[in-house]
Design a protein around this motif. Structure first.
Motif, PDB file in Angstrom:
ATOM      1  N   LEU A   1      72.382 114.371  41.251  1.00  0.00           N
ATOM      2  CA  LEU A   1      73.193 114.942  40.166  1.00  0.00           C
ATOM      3  C   LEU A   1      73.687 116.335  40.538  1.00  0.00           C
ATOM      4  O   LEU A   1      74.850 116.682  40.295  1.00  0.00           O
ATOM      5  N   THR A   2      72.823 117.130  41.145  1.00  0.00           N
ATOM      6  CA  THR A   2      73.222 118.488  41.525  1.00  0.00           C
ATOM      7  C   THR A   2      74.208 118.493  42.684  1.00  0.00           C
ATOM      8  O   THR A   2      74.959 119.450  42.859  1.00  0.00           O
ATOM      9  N   ARG A   3      74.199 117.401  43.511  1.00  0.00           N
ATOM     10  CA  ARG A   3      75.173 117.281  44.606  1.00  0.00           C
ATOM     11  C   ARG A   3      76.446 116.583  44.138  1.00  0.00           C
ATOM     12  O   ARG A   3      77.298 116.260  44.965  1.00  0.00           O
ATOM     13  N   PHE A   4      76.530 116.335  42.851  1.00  0.00           N
ATOM     14  CA  PHE A   4      77.693 115.683  42.235  1.00  0.00           C
ATOM     15  C   PHE A   4      77.889 114.244  42.729  1.00  0.00           C
ATOM     16  O   PHE A   4      78.995 113.721  42.713  1.00  0.00           O
ATOM     17  N   GLU A   5      76.785 113.632  43.166  1.00  0.00           N
ATOM     18  CA  GLU A   5      76.833 112.216  43.497  1.00  0.00           C
ATOM     19  C   GLU A   5      76.639 111.352  42.263  1.00  0.00           C
ATOM     20  O   GLU A   5      76.886 110.148  42.305  1.00  0.00           O
ATOM     21  N   ARG A   6      76.164 111.966  41.178  1.00  0.00           N
ATOM     22  CA  ARG A   6      76.042 111.307  39.880  1.00  0.00           C
ATOM     23  C   ARG A   6      76.815 112.116  38.851  1.00  0.00           C
ATOM     24  O   ARG A   6      76.834 113.347  38.901  1.00  0.00           O
ATOM     25  N   ARG A   7      77.460 111.400  37.939  1.00  0.00           N
ATOM     26  CA  ARG A   7      78.155 112.096  36.848  1.00  0.00           C
ATOM     27  C   ARG A   7      77.161 112.515  35.770  1.00  0.00           C
ATOM     28  O   ARG A   7      77.183 113.650  35.288  1.00  0.00           O
TER      29      ARG A   7
ATOM     30  N   TYR B   1      55.889 106.630  40.515  1.00  0.00           N
ATOM     31  CA  TYR B   1      57.173 106.210  41.087  1.00  0.00           C
ATOM     32  C   TYR B   1      58.328 106.810  40.292  1.00  0.00           C
ATOM     33  O   TYR B   1      59.307 107.297  40.859  1.00  0.00           O
ATOM     34  N   LEU B   2      58.211 106.763  38.955  1.00  0.00           N
ATOM     35  CA  LEU B   2      59.281 107.277  38.109  1.00  0.00           C
ATOM     36  C   LEU B   2      59.517 108.767  38.368  1.00  0.00           C
ATOM     37  O   LEU B   2      60.663 109.226  38.434  1.00  0.00           O
ATOM     38  N   GLU B   3      58.439 109.496  38.535  1.00  0.00           N
ATOM     39  CA  GLU B   3      58.563 110.928  38.756  1.00  0.00           C
ATOM     40  C   GLU B   3      59.326 111.219  40.047  1.00  0.00           C
ATOM     41  O   GLU B   3      60.223 112.074  40.080  1.00  0.00           O
ATOM     42  N   ASN B   4      58.993 110.504  41.121  1.00  0.00           N
ATOM     43  CA  ASN B   4      59.693 110.694  42.390  1.00  0.00           C
ATOM     44  C   ASN B   4      61.157 110.280  42.289  1.00  0.00           C
ATOM     45  O   ASN B   4      62.049 110.971  42.802  1.00  0.00           O
ATOM     46  N   LEU B   5      61.385 109.145  41.620  1.00  0.00           N
ATOM     47  CA  LEU B   5      62.758 108.674  41.479  1.00  0.00           C
ATOM     48  C   LEU B   5      63.593 109.640  40.644  1.00  0.00           C
ATOM     49  O   LEU B   5      64.760 109.909  40.972  1.00  0.00           O
ATOM     50  N   LEU B   6      62.996 110.178  39.590  1.00  0.00           N
ATOM     51  CA  LEU B   6      63.706 111.118  38.729  1.00  0.00           C
ATOM     52  C   LEU B   6      64.095 112.375  39.492  1.00  0.00           C
ATOM     53  O   LEU B   6      65.209 112.903  39.346  1.00  0.00           O
ATOM     54  N   ASN B   7      63.203 112.850  40.336  1.00  0.00           N
ATOM     55  CA  ASN B   7      63.518 114.025  41.147  1.00  0.00           C
ATOM     56  C   ASN B   7      64.666 113.739  42.118  1.00  0.00           C
ATOM     57  O   ASN B   7      65.557 114.577  42.322  1.00  0.00           O
ATOM     58  N   GLU B   8      64.648 112.543  42.743  1.00  0.00           N
ATOM     59  CA  GLU B   8      65.723 112.169  43.658  1.00  0.00           C
ATOM     60  C   GLU B   8      67.055 112.056  42.930  1.00  0.00           C
ATOM     61  O   GLU B   8      68.098 112.491  43.436  1.00  0.00           O
ATOM     62  N   GLU B   9      67.023 111.449  41.745  1.00  0.00           N
ATOM     63  CA  GLU B   9      68.269 111.292  40.990  1.00  0.00           C
ATOM     64  C   GLU B   9      68.819 112.649  40.541  1.00  0.00           C
ATOM     65  O   GLU B   9      70.041 112.853  40.508  1.00  0.00           O
ATOM     66  N   PHE B  10      67.948 113.588  40.238  1.00  0.00           N
ATOM     67  CA  PHE B  10      68.421 114.918  39.850  1.00  0.00           C
ATOM     68  C   PHE B  10      69.051 115.649  41.039  1.00  0.00           C
ATOM     69  O   PHE B  10      70.015 116.405  40.874  1.00  0.00           O
ATOM     70  N   LYS B  11      68.515 115.396  42.235  1.00  0.00           N
ATOM     71  CA  LYS B  11      69.138 115.978  43.426  1.00  0.00           C
ATOM     72  C   LYS B  11      70.547 115.424  43.601  1.00  0.00           C
ATOM     73  O   LYS B  11      71.475 116.159  43.968  1.00  0.00           O
TER      74      LYS B  11
END
Length: 571
Positions: free
Chosen positions: A424-430, A412-422
Motif C-alpha cells: 500500500l505504501t509503495r502504491f501497489e494497492r489502492r 499468518y494474518l499478522e505477517n500478511l497484513l504487514n506485507e500488504e501495508f508495504k
C-alpha cells in the motif's frame, strides 16, 4: 540433425552411379598387387576393421585413426585393395554404432562415397607423382616423401568432404575449424609414422609386424576408451551430487519437481518425462512433460504391473530400453507413438517405492547403461528432497493454520497484513480493507450445548465465510470466536457489502448441532457482529487498521444491539 528426404535419395543415386563404376575402373587401371599367403591379406583386413571400430576418445571427441592402417595397406597391396578394405571398414563401423536404422540408412552410402573419393583421389595423385606399389622405404627418401604426400592428401580430402557434408547435407551452423579439428589433425599427424613403420616392419618380418604395431595401438585405444568411460561416469556422478544438494535446498514440493525435471533435461536427451506418486494400490501422475511443455495430469492411474511404470513399481526394478520394439508389447497409454528409448526407475525411500520416474526419447539408443545408475542415484536424492519438502510444507501449514477451522491463524494474518501495508505504501494497492467478526453470545452456546457443539459452529462459520470471500481476500481465525477477512484493493463500501453478506449467511441459516450434550441433533440460530475499516482512509499502519476495525465491531455493532455491520468512524 535431420536430412531432407530428397537429399537422401540423391545420396543413394550418387553412390549407385559412382562407387561401383569407380571400383571397376580402379581394378582395371590399378590392379591389386597381391602375392603371398591369404592369411596376411585377411590380417590386414581384420586390423583395418578393428581400428575403425575402436576410435580413440580425446576431450570427449571420437577420433577414427584408420589412416595409418590404410597407408600400410595401400603401400603393400595397392589402391584397389585399400579401397575395398575402406569400404568394409565403413560397413563394420556403422554396424557397430547401430545407426543403420530409424531413417539413418542413408549414412551408409554417404560414408561409402566419402571413403571412395578419399582413397581414389589420394591414390591417383600418388601414382601421378611417380609413386609405386610395394616401394622400398627403408633406404629411399623419395618413396617416403611420396608416402607422406599420399597420407596428407588423404587426410585433407577427408576433411574437405566432411565439411561439405556438414554444411550442405546436415545444414550444420557450427564452425568446423574449431578445437576438435585441430586435435584430430595433430593426432592424425602423430600416428602417421605408425603406418610407415608397419609397412617397413611387414616387409622385414612379415605378419608379426601387425602384432608388434597393431596390438599396442589397439590396447592403447582400449585404455583410452576405458579412461574416457570412467571420466564420463565421474562427471555424471558429480552432477548428480550437485543436483542432490540443489534439490535439498528447495523447500516447496513444486520447486523440487521443477528442478528435478530441469536437470534431467540438461543431462539427458529427454523428449517425454512422467513422474508418478505411488499410493497403496495405484500410480498417480503428478508431472507430465511432453516436447518441453508441462501438460495436465488428467491421465488414468496405473495399477501394479500395468505398463512399464507399473512393472517398475511392482518389481522395484529399473528398466532400460533402446528401441520401441523392446517395449512395444508392455506399455500402456502414456508414451507417445514416436518415442523410442526409455528409462524407467522406481523412486525408493526406506525400501519402499514412493513413486516412479519414466523418461523417453525419440532417438534410438539415446541412453547408455551407466546413465540408468545415475538416474537411480538422482531418484534417491529426489525421494529425500520430496520428503523434506513435504515435511516443511506440512509444518509450515500447521504453523500458519488453525487446526480446528483450517483457516489461517493470527501469526499468518499478522505477517500478511504487514506485507500488504508495504504494498500500500509503495502504491501497489489502492486500498486495504479489513473485516473483523465476533460471534454473539458464543459463551452461552458453549455452556448450553457443550464445547464440541461450539467447535461445530466455528467450523461451519469458517466454511460459510470462505465460500463467500473466495479468492477476493484472505480469511483467518483471529482467536476464540473472532474471524478476520483481509480484502486488498477493496473500498470501504465493497468491504461493507461483503461483511453484510457474511452476516446474513450466518444469521439467515440455522446451524445443525450433531454433538450436543444431550446427544440429540439440535438447530440453533447464531448471529455475529462485524466491524469494517479501510486503509489509508482509516489507518496509517497495520496495527491501527486492526484496532479501528475492532473498535467498529465493539462500539458500532456490539453496543448498538449486535447482529449488525459497522464501519469505523470517530465514535
Amino acid at each position: 540433425m535431420q536430412v531432407n528426404p530428397q537429399i537422401k535419395k540423391v545420396i543413394f543415386i550418387v553412390w549407385l552411379l559412382l562407387v561401383p563404376a569407380g571400383m571397376w575402373y580402379t581394378y582395371q587401371s590399378y590392379p591389386p598387387h597381391f602375392s603371398g599367403p591369404w592369411i596376411d591379406l585377411l590380417a590386414f583386413l581384420l586390423l583395418t576393421c578393428v581400428v575403425a571400430c575402436m576410435p580413440i576418445v580425446i576431450n570427449e571427441m571420437f577420433i577414427f585413426l584408420i589412416q595409418w592402417v590404410a597407408l600400410a595397406t595401400f603401400l603393400r597391396y595397392g589402391l584397389f585393395v585399400e579401397m575395398v578394405f575402406a569400404q568394409v571398414a565403413v560397413i563394420a563401423l556403422l554396424l557397430k554404432l547401430k545407426i543403420l536404422r530409424n531413417g539413418q540408412f542413408f549414412r551408409l552410402p554417404l560414408n561409402l562415397i566419402m571413403f571412395f573419393l578419399v582413397s581414389f583421389i589420394s591414390g591417383i595423385v600418388y601414382y601421378l607423382l611417380g609413386g609405386e606399389s610395394r616401394p622400398k622405404l627403408a633406404d629411399n627418401s623419395t618413396a617416403i616423401g611420396l608416402a607422406v604426400i599420399y597420407a596428407i592428401i588423404n587426410y585433407l580430402i577427408n576433411q574437405v568432404i566432411i565439411s561439405f557434408n556438414l554444411y550442405f547435407i546436415y545444414k550444420s551452423k557450427e564452425p568446423y575449424f574449431g578445437k576438435d579439428f585441430f586435435v584430430e589433425t595433430i593426432t592424425t599427424l602423430i600416428t602417421l609414422p605408425i603406418g610407415i613403420i608397419l609397412y617397413i616392419l611387414y616387409i622385414q618380418v612379415g605378419l608379426f609386424a601387425l602384432l608388434f604395431v597393431g596390438v599396442p595401438f589397439v590396447s592403447l585405444s582400449i585404455i583410452f576408451n576405458l579412461y574416457y568411460s570412467s571420466e564420463k561416469i565421474n562427471v555424471y556422478l558429480q552432477k548428480a551430487a550437485e543436483i542432490g544438494h540443489q534439490m535439498a535446498e528447495r523447500l516447496q514440493v513444486i520447486d523440487v519437481i521443477d528442478l528435478f525435471i530441469q536437470k534431467l533435461g540438461e543431462m539427458l536427451p529427454v523428449d517425454y518425462a512422467y513422474i508418478f506418486d505411488a499410493n497403496e494400490d495405484e500410480l498417480i501422475l503428478i508431472r507430465r512433460i511432453e516436447a518441453g511443455k508441462v501438460l495436465s495430469n488428467d491421465l488414468p492411474a496405473l495399477k501394479k504391473n500395468e505398463g512399464i511404470s507399473g512393472r517398475s513399481w511392482a518389481n522395484q526394478k529399473s528398466y532400460h530400453y533402446s528401441a520401441r520394439f523392446e517395449w512395444r508389447g508392455i506399455t500402456t497409454g502414456y508414451i507417445p507413438g514416436d518415442a523410442e528409448s526409455i528409462l524407467c526407475v522406481p523412486i525408493v525411500r526406506n525400501r519402499k517405492v514412493i513413486g516412479v520416474l519414466l523418461l523417453a526419447s525419440k532417438r534410438r539408443r539415446a541412453y547408455e547403461k551407466f546413465q540408468l545408475m545415475i538416474i537411480e542415484i538422482l531418484c534417491s536424492h529426489f525421494a529425500v528432497a520430496m520428503e523434506n519438502a513435504k515435511h516443511y510444507e506440512l509444518t509450515k501449514m500447521q504453523s500458519e493454520h488453525c487446526s480446528l477451522t483450517k483457516l489461517y491463524n493470527y501469526r499468518y494474518l499478522e505477517n500478511l497484513l504487514n506485507e500488504e501495508f508495504k504494498r500500500l505504501t509503495r502504491f501497489e494497492r489502492r486500498t486495504l480493507s479489513l473485516i473483523i467478526l465476533d460471534i454473539d453470545h458464543f459463551k452461552q452456546v458453549n455452556d448450553t450445548f457443550g464445547h464440541q457443539s461450539g467447535n461445530e459452529i466455528l467450523r461451519e462459520i469458517a466454511s460459510r465465510i470462505s465460500k463467500l470471500v473466495g479468492v477476493s481476500g484472505t480469511v483467518a481465525r483471529y482467536g476464540g470466536e473472532e474471524f478476520v477477512v483481509l480484502l486488498p484493493d477493496a473500498t470501504k463500501e465493497e468491504a461493507y457489502q461483503i461483511a453484510e453478506h457474511i452476516r446474513q449467511s450466518i444469521a439467515g441459516r440455522p446451524f445443525i448441532l450433531r454433538q450436543s450434550l444431550d446427544y440429540n441433533q439440535q438447530q440453533v440460530i447464531i448471529t455475529a457482529s462485524i466491524g469494517v475499516a479501510t486503509a489509508p482512509e482509516d489507518a496509517d499502519d497495520s496495527l491501527a487498521l486492526i484496532r479501528h476495525a475492532d473498535q467498529a465491531l465493539y462500539v458500532g455493532a456490539k453496543r448498538a444491539g449486535r447482529n449488525r455491520v459497522a464501519e469505523y468512524s470517530s465514535f
